[in-house]
Design a protein around this motif. Structure first.
Motif, PDB file in Angstrom:
ATOM      1  N   ASN A  68       1.350  -2.151   0.020  1.00  0.00           N
ATOM      2  CA  ASN A  68       2.532  -1.448   0.535  1.00  0.00           C
ATOM      3  C   ASN A  68       3.119  -2.105   1.779  1.00  0.00           C
ATOM      4  O   ASN A  68       4.314  -1.971   2.055  1.00  0.00           O
ATOM      5  CB  ASN A  68       2.177   0.003   0.874  1.00  0.00           C
ATOM      6  CG  ASN A  68       2.708   0.984  -0.148  1.00  0.00           C
ATOM      7  OD1 ASN A  68       3.087   0.605  -1.251  1.00  0.00           O
ATOM      8  ND2 ASN A  68       2.712   2.251   0.210  1.00  0.00           N
ATOM      9  N   PHE A  70      11.095   4.417  -7.446  1.00  0.00           N
ATOM     10  CA  PHE A  70       9.918   3.879  -6.760  1.00  0.00           C
ATOM     11  C   PHE A  70       9.829   4.436  -5.341  1.00  0.00           C
ATOM     12  O   PHE A  70       8.751   4.820  -4.879  1.00  0.00           O
ATOM     13  CB  PHE A  70      10.001   2.349  -6.734  1.00  0.00           C
ATOM     14  CG  PHE A  70       8.895   1.673  -5.973  1.00  0.00           C
ATOM     15  CD1 PHE A  70       7.561   1.961  -6.235  1.00  0.00           C
ATOM     16  CD2 PHE A  70       9.192   0.721  -4.995  1.00  0.00           C
ATOM     17  CE1 PHE A  70       6.537   1.319  -5.536  1.00  0.00           C
ATOM     18  CE2 PHE A  70       8.174   0.079  -4.298  1.00  0.00           C
ATOM     19  CZ  PHE A  70       6.850   0.381  -4.567  1.00  0.00           C
ATOM     20  N   SER A  86       8.359   7.891  -5.261  1.00  0.00           N
ATOM     21  CA  SER A  86       7.084   8.034  -5.969  1.00  0.00           C
ATOM     22  C   SER A  86       5.973   8.425  -4.994  1.00  0.00           C
ATOM     23  O   SER A  86       6.140   8.385  -3.768  1.00  0.00           O
ATOM     24  CB  SER A  86       6.717   6.724  -6.668  1.00  0.00           C
ATOM     25  OG  SER A  86       6.347   5.737  -5.711  1.00  0.00           O
ATOM     26  N   SER A  87       4.826   8.772  -5.559  1.00  0.00           N
ATOM     27  CA  SER A  87       3.680   9.187  -4.738  1.00  0.00           C
ATOM     28  C   SER A  87       3.176   8.066  -3.836  1.00  0.00           C
ATOM     29  O   SER A  87       2.466   8.321  -2.857  1.00  0.00           O
ATOM     30  CB  SER A  87       2.542   9.655  -5.653  1.00  0.00           C
ATOM     31  OG  SER A  87       2.161   8.607  -6.546  1.00  0.00           O
ATOM     32  N   ARG A  88       3.532   6.851  -4.134  1.00  0.00           N
ATOM     33  CA  ARG A  88       3.078   5.724  -3.325  1.00  0.00           C
ATOM     34  C   ARG A  88       3.763   5.673  -1.967  1.00  0.00           C
ATOM     35  O   ARG A  88       3.234   5.080  -1.026  1.00  0.00           O
ATOM     36  CB  ARG A  88       3.314   4.423  -4.103  1.00  0.00           C
ATOM     37  CG  ARG A  88       2.777   3.205  -3.402  1.00  0.00           C
ATOM     38  CD  ARG A  88       2.629   2.022  -4.305  1.00  0.00           C
ATOM     39  NE  ARG A  88       2.697   0.792  -3.547  1.00  0.00           N
ATOM     40  CZ  ARG A  88       2.488  -0.412  -4.049  1.00  0.00           C
ATOM     41  NH1 ARG A  88       2.207  -0.549  -5.329  1.00  0.00           N
ATOM     42  NH2 ARG A  88       2.579  -1.489  -3.308  1.00  0.00           N
ATOM     43  N   ASN A  89       4.947   6.279  -1.820  1.00  0.00           N
ATOM     44  CA  ASN A  89       5.697   6.299  -0.562  1.00  0.00           C
ATOM     45  C   ASN A  89       5.795   4.902   0.045  1.00  0.00           C
ATOM     46  O   ASN A  89       5.322   4.640   1.152  1.00  0.00           O
ATOM     47  CB  ASN A  89       5.036   7.264   0.445  1.00  0.00           C
ATOM     48  CG  ASN A  89       5.877   7.446   1.698  1.00  0.00           C
ATOM     49  OD1 ASN A  89       7.104   7.373   1.651  1.00  0.00           O
ATOM     50  ND2 ASN A  89       5.225   7.690   2.816  1.00  0.00           N
ATOM     51  N   PRO A  90       6.453   3.977  -0.638  1.00  0.00           N
ATOM     52  CA  PRO A  90       6.438   2.574  -0.215  1.00  0.00           C
ATOM     53  C   PRO A  90       7.293   2.269   1.003  1.00  0.00           C
ATOM     54  O   PRO A  90       7.071   1.248   1.662  1.00  0.00           O
ATOM     55  CB  PRO A  90       6.984   1.842  -1.441  1.00  0.00           C
ATOM     56  CG  PRO A  90       7.885   2.836  -2.100  1.00  0.00           C
ATOM     57  CD  PRO A  90       7.222   4.161  -1.895  1.00  0.00           C
ATOM     58  N   LEU A 106       6.064   2.596 -10.769  1.00  0.00           N
ATOM     59  CA  LEU A 106       5.122   1.676 -10.144  1.00  0.00           C
ATOM     60  C   LEU A 106       4.996   0.352 -10.894  1.00  0.00           C
ATOM     61  O   LEU A 106       4.148  -0.470 -10.559  1.00  0.00           O
ATOM     62  CB  LEU A 106       3.740   2.338 -10.021  1.00  0.00           C
ATOM     63  CG  LEU A 106       3.699   3.644  -9.224  1.00  0.00           C
ATOM     64  CD1 LEU A 106       2.267   4.135  -9.075  1.00  0.00           C
ATOM     65  CD2 LEU A 106       4.350   3.485  -7.854  1.00  0.00           C
TER      66      LEU A 106
END
Length: 275
Positions: free
Chosen positions: A181, A247, A250-254, A174
């Motif tokens: 996002n 990235f 990642s948990s952000r799922n961009p 991140l």
């Protein structure tokens, strides 16, 4: 050849306590000065990263070297606030970034991003910030002329590339990404990172060396340390895809609309521990 500052206009927000200054070419520049509260190396970082970003085709204001002499600092009382007291800036060569003109905002809601002409460049900037290990969140301003409907994004503030004054590369999924996002929603495959990613992966060592030769030595110290930074950047060209992949997963799922199931192309040999 450097420009010369002739007038101090105002201070801008941010940890480096940068100033807007008028130079002898008649243009205004956001100017970071030696001795600032972050560290003097951020001037070298900004110059090197801005030059690199522009060479790979990203919308970054023109970087320049600006002479701010002792008389200007004294007469216009250019000081930093350090631990509650005023400390004069160091005279000499400073980093300048062309001031973005027009109607400028530093944030747009997701519902307005369709009005950004160069929204695709956020993919290229992501690749760039991963390559250079930007330890700060991605900074952007959006600008347009008064009667225009659409904005252009300009990417600013590269002082924390290369982990600020540390000149190290503590990569994290991140790190160096934009806070919203929505700018990444249209990224569906590796094709969306073209042409910027391929330009990074093939960036010529000779051109990198040429940019480094323009940087004033008083901004960074020992030449050997700058050379080590350049060597690390050349090595890191081969791992940018994997850093993007980290990235992506990642948990952000961009990238919610990602359609490719294949992994990024295999990287070359592991980066040296010194990088």
């Amino acid at each position: 050849m450097s420009l010369k500052a002739i007038a101090h206009i105002s201070q801008v927000r941010g940890g480096s306590q940068a100033r807007i200054m008028l130079a002898d070419d008649g243009k205004k520049y956001v100017t970071k000065l030696m001795g600032n509260p972050q560290c003097t190396r951020v001037l070298a970082n900004d110059y090197l990263a801005c030059r690199l970003a522009r060479m790979v085709g990203l919308s970054v204001p023109e970087p320049v070297i600006v002479l701010v002499d002792e008389d200007t600092i004294r007469e216009q009382e250019i000081t930093f606030t350090l631990a509650g007291r005023a400390v004069a800036a160091r005279p000499g060569l400073q980093f300048g970034s062309a001031l973005v003109s027009g109607e400028v905002v530093d944030w747009l809601p997701g519902t307005m991003l369709g009005r950004v002409r160069n929204l695709r460049e956020f993919a290229g900037l992501l690749a760039f910030d991963k390559w250079t290990c930007n330890a700060d969140g991605r900074q952007v301003v959006f600008h347009k002329e008064m009667r225009e409907r659409k904005y252009n994004a300009k990417f600013i503030d590269f002082g924390y590339c290369f982990n600020a004054g540390e000149w190290s590369f503590p990569d994290a999924p991140l790190r160096g990404v934009y806070g919203l996002n929505d700018v990444y929603e249209r990224i569906e495959s590796w094709d969306d990172f073209a042409p910027w990613l391929s330009r990074i992966e093939r960036f010529p060592a000779r051109q990198l060396q040429g940019i480094a030769d323009e940087i004033p030595c008083e901004w960074y110290g020992e030449r050997a340390e700058l050379q080590r930074l350049l060597d690390c950047l050349l090595e890191r060209r081969s791992i940018v895809r994997q850093l993007i992949e980290d990235f992506r997963t990642s948990s952000r799922n961009p990238f919610p609309n990602w359609t490719m199931t294949t992994s990024p192309p295999a990287t070359q040999s592991l980066i040296s521990a010194t990088c």
